[in-house]
Design an enzyme around this catalytic site. Structure first.
Site, PDB file in Angstrom:
ATOM      1  N   GLY A  30       1.019  -0.878  -0.199  1.00 26.78           N
ATOM      2  CA  GLY A  30       0.327   0.122  -0.270  1.00 26.78           C
ATOM      3  C   GLY A  30       0.708   1.272   0.011  1.00 26.78           C
ATOM      4  N   TYR A  31       0.225   1.817   0.227  1.00 28.66           N
ATOM      5  CA  TYR A  31       0.308   3.765   0.564  1.00 28.66           C
ATOM      6  C   TYR A  31       1.263   4.295  -1.014  1.00 28.66           C
ATOM      7  CZ  TYR A  31       1.813   8.138   1.793  1.00 28.66           C
ATOM      8  OH  TYR A  31       1.852   9.779   2.126  1.00 28.66           O
ATOM      9  N   HIS A  36       4.388   1.212  -8.444  1.00 30.42           N
ATOM     10  CA  HIS A  36       3.293   0.568  -8.666  1.00 30.42           C
ATOM     11  C   HIS A  36       2.127   0.665  -9.018  1.00 30.42           C
ATOM     12  CE1 HIS A  36       4.204   1.546  -3.797  1.00 30.42           C
ATOM     13  NE2 HIS A  36       4.266   0.122  -3.359  1.00 30.42           N
ATOM     14  N   SER A 184       9.201   5.335  -3.701  1.00 24.70           N
ATOM     15  CA  SER A 184       9.121   4.426  -2.714  1.00 24.70           C
ATOM     16  C   SER A 184       7.960   4.866  -1.110  1.00 24.70           C
ATOM     17  CB  SER A 184      11.093   4.477  -1.813  1.00 24.70           C
ATOM     18  OG  SER A 184      10.817   3.359  -0.748  1.00 24.70           O
TER      19      SER A 184
HETATM   20  P1  AMP Z   1       5.979  -2.501  -1.566  1.00 23.66           P
HETATM   21  O1  AMP Z   1       4.424  -2.048  -1.287  1.00 23.66           O
HETATM   22  O2  AMP Z   1       6.876  -1.746  -1.369  1.00 23.66           O
HETATM   23  O3  AMP Z   1       6.421  -4.279  -1.248  1.00 23.66           O
HETATM   24  O4  AMP Z   1       6.011  -2.529  -3.360  1.00 23.66           O
HETATM   25  C1  AMP Z   1       5.309  -3.633  -4.101  1.00 23.66           C
HETATM   26  C2  AMP Z   1       6.295  -4.041  -4.916  1.00 23.66           C
HETATM   27  O5  AMP Z   1       6.033  -2.541  -6.392  1.00 23.66           O
HETATM   28  C3  AMP Z   1       7.266  -4.718  -5.201  1.00 23.66           C
HETATM   29  O6  AMP Z   1       7.071  -6.033  -6.156  1.00 23.66           O
HETATM   30  C4  AMP Z   1       8.825  -3.612  -5.577  1.00 23.66           C
HETATM   31  O7  AMP Z   1       9.438  -3.990  -5.908  1.00 23.66           O
HETATM   32  C5  AMP Z   1       7.839  -2.201  -6.584  1.00 23.66           C
HETATM   33  N1  AMP Z   1       7.930  -1.065  -6.402  1.00 23.66           N
HETATM   34  C6  AMP Z   1       8.279  -0.725  -5.216  1.00 23.66           C
HETATM   35  N2  AMP Z   1       8.719   0.756  -5.680  1.00 23.66           N
HETATM   36  C7  AMP Z   1       8.783   0.992  -6.947  1.00 23.66           C
HETATM   37  C8  AMP Z   1       9.168   1.368  -8.274  1.00 23.66           C
HETATM   38  N3  AMP Z   1       9.869   2.732  -7.662  1.00 23.66           N
HETATM   39  N4  AMP Z   1       9.542   1.139  -9.152  1.00 23.66           N
HETATM   40  C9  AMP Z   1       8.653  -0.305  -9.518  1.00 23.66           C
HETATM   41  N5  AMP Z   1       8.665  -0.642  -8.926  1.00 23.66           N
HETATM   42  C10 AMP Z   1       8.459  -0.294  -7.385  1.00 23.66           C
END
Ligand code: AMP
Length: 277
Positions: A30-31, A36, A184
């Site tokens: 989320g967030y 994403h 991020s």
């Molecule tokens: P998270 O919510 O941080 O667990 O991320 C969920 C998914 O989004 C994961 O597959 C991450 O690798 C992807 N993700 C997060 N940040 C980025 C980004 N800047 N570019 C591409 N994919 C991302």
């Protein structure tokens, strides 16, 4: 867009996909940001149905980490996902995913205990376990993941392959802010001053690529310059690693099979980034 909070409901939906329907899955904590959403776009392009999960997985946070303050904004996330024409959002609660009697963990040997796994002990065990559960529940053909979490992609590809899941990972490129900082959810923690410092990750990766294109292949040489740059901008290095992009084994010379992985503390916030050559 249908929001599913009940695990059993999601699980029976996962058993109902017809054989000529391609199902895409985007697991998230989320967030949401454009990183994403790029995964959602890719799933929409490639699949007939897109499911996004939102679950802040406690099992992948260490005791000293940021679980309790991890940013959350469900309403905003749902609004964004509606605009992206997602079919289902799976939003389970912690008790359903980890009931009191929960005892089973998934561990991927060797590649889980190096790099991010060395700094965040148990992190990939938590990641592999939650993804094994989610894939089992959602039962997608494709799972869309960002290369920003490069080691995570490899750990999960290994897990899916070793445990004979039919789901395949589609790796998607890193989405960046205009100045280059990788998007991020944790960027929210950065003060204005830290936000400027945080650019040291991207700038040092760029410098490494530039040195390589100027014929410098010795990793020690490049790493030394990267350290100087990162420290001068206020970053505290967790690791800089030149690795073979399939095995994650450390290498001494840069070539096109190498991935450069980076984790840097900016104040209390630990950020990661990476690039190829
Ligand atoms: P998270 O919510 O941080 O667990 O991320 C969920 C998914 O989004 C994961 O597959 C991450 O690798 C992807 N993700 C997060 N940040 C980025 C980004 N800047 N570019 C591409 N994919 C991302």
């Amino acid at each position: 867009m249908k929001i599913i909070t009940d695990l059993k409901e999601m699980s029976s939906l996962g058993r109902s996909w017809s054989s000529n329907t391609q199902v895409g899955f985007v697991p998230t904590m989320g967030y949401l940001h454009e990183g994403h959403l790029s995964l959602v776009t890719r799933s929409n392009q490639q699949c007939d149905i897109t499911i996004v999960s939102i679950f802040v997985n406690p099992a992948q946070f260490g005791p000293q980490e940021d679980l309790s303050v991890y940013p959350r904004d469900l309403e905003r996330d749902l609004e964004l996902l509606r605009n992206y024409k997602v079919n289902y959002v799976f939003f389970p609660n912690e008790k359903q995913m980890y009931p009191d009697e929960f005892k089973t963990w998934v561990e991927v040997d060797k590649i889980s205990s190096i790099l991010c796994g060395a700094s965040r002990v148990g992190h990939f065990k938590g990641v592999a376990t939650i993804i094994a559960k989610l894939v089992n529940i959602v039962n997608p053909h494709h799972m869309f993941m960002g290369e920003k979490d490069f080691q995570q992609c490899l750990v999960l590809e290994t897990m899916l392959n070793d445990l004979d899941f039919h789901t395949r990972i589609v790796r998607c490129p890193i989405i960046r802010e205009q100045d280059g900082l990788a998007m991020s959810s944790r960027n929210k923690y950065l003060s204005n001053e830290e936000r400027s410092s945080a650019l040291c990750l991207y700038l040092s990766l760029q410098m490494a690529q530039e040195m390589w294109s100027n014929g410098i292949t010795d990793t020690n040489n490049v790493e030394h310059k990267m350290k100087e740059l990162i420290k001068s901008m206020g970053g505290r290095i967790d690791y800089i690693a030149f690795v073979n992009s399939s095995s994650l084994q450390t290498v001494k010379q840069i070539d096109s099979s190498v991935r450069l992985l980076l984790a840097v503390f900016i104040g209390k916030t630990r950020l990661i980034d990476n690039c190829g050559f």
